[in-house]
Design an enzyme around this catalytic site. Sequence first.
Site, PDB file in Angstrom:
ATOM      1  CD  GLU A 135      43.771  37.793  44.604  1.00 60.76           C
ATOM      2  OE1 GLU A 135      43.358  37.994  45.766  1.00 60.76           O
ATOM      3  OE2 GLU A 135      43.556  36.744  43.978  1.00 60.76           O
ATOM      4  CD  GLU A 140      42.598  31.800  40.978  1.00 61.55           C
ATOM      5  OE1 GLU A 140      42.850  31.472  42.133  1.00 61.55           O
ATOM      6  OE2 GLU A 140      41.963  32.809  40.669  1.00 61.55           O
TER       7      GLU A 140
END
Length: 329
Positions: A135, A140
Amino acid sequence: MRTAYPLLSLLFVLIPAVRSQFTIADTYIGQDFFNTWTWQDIDDPTNGRVNYTDQAFARATNLSYATSTKFFMRADDQNVVPSNARGRNSVRILSNKAYSDSLTVLDIQHMPEGCSTWPAFWSLSQTGPWPAGGEIDIIEGESRFHTPRVNMDTSNLISLHTSPNCTVPEERIETGTVDSTNCDADVNYNQGCGVSGPVGSYGAPLNAGGGGWFVMERTRATGIRVWFWPRNATDVPPAVLFAEPFILPDLTWPTPTAYFPMGADCNYETHFNAHQFVFDLTFCGDWAGTDYTTTGCSGSCTDFVDNNPEAFTEAYWEVNSLRMYTILA
Ligand SMILES: *[C@@H]1O[C@H](CO)[C@@H](O)[C@H](O)[C@H]1NC(C)=O
Ligand SMILES: *[C@@H]1O[C@H](CO)[C@@H](O)[C@H](O)[C@H]1NC(C)=O
Ligand SMILES: *[C@@H]1O[C@H](CO)[C@@H](O)[C@H](O)[C@H]1NC(C)=O
Ligand SMILES: *[C@@H]1O[C@H](CO)[C@@H](O)[C@H](O)[C@H]1NC(C)=O
């Protein structure tokens, strides 16, 4: 000239030896998202107070909207959430296509901001199962170096989450701040190996400046590198600024915000395969809910989500373009 070798090998340590030239493979602008991405009306894997809606519903209620030049995804900012509902209506979309070695150029004008929000732009293995295949979190908000965190963060966290045996060195050629160095999702409560970007690379200050560009390069030769430029930056490479069909991230590019070298401590081939991309926007949940008390927002996170629709007017993605480049053969 034997004496030249120490200098040469130093250069090879500092600078990846092989640079790839990329050529445009796919351009996603405006309506393109409706045809080539999937609206995932799933239960949020991070347990957020969210109702991820299908495309028909999202378009009918204007939670997803496109013009010929813009694509919007938003949270419902009109309605109180019934207590028996899955959560606040929102959107999570997944690219139908997956990419291996590639260069991603995302140009956003605005990202979701506000109390309880947890937006992200990231990629994950098409085959999985997670964390197999890796990932890569490109946008974020979860840096442990900044408070408030998550919802109200102002600096981006770029991070990898992988299967076991992937670590990155503390010292790297990057402008960001190392958050952690073990990418293995099974250690440190899935903290991943994150690098914090500058203030202004996330949330309210990013939006105030008109957004910017996020570029992620991943290749066997160079590892994974991410650059960020705010809209008013003066050092955006022309190939990025003018969306040129060929891109060579060369020595004239600035130092990346985050650099994850691949090699003995993290084998690229065994930890990363073809990835699909995700934009999402959830509320509360595993991280954002836990850290809610550090954000300066009032009440309990889920009560806030349910009862304050007017607090979500800034909780939207405004995407100018997403361009995917692959290696020129
Ligand atoms: C949740 O989303 C679905 C569409 O995916 C929609 O039919 C349903 O009405 C939504 N729930 C609420 C409470 O709005
Ligand atoms: C739908 O959303 C877009 C983007 O925010 C906005 O420009 C447009 O006015 C909205 N349409 C309606 C009917 O609310
Ligand atoms: C990780 O490395 C250890 C020690 O080198 C090894 O025993 C283990 O099998 C490796 N695990 C995986 C999943 O490769
Ligand atoms: C860009 O805008 C930010 C925020 O207004 C400001 O701090 C910064 O100095 C500006 N940078 C340039 C290169 O103009």
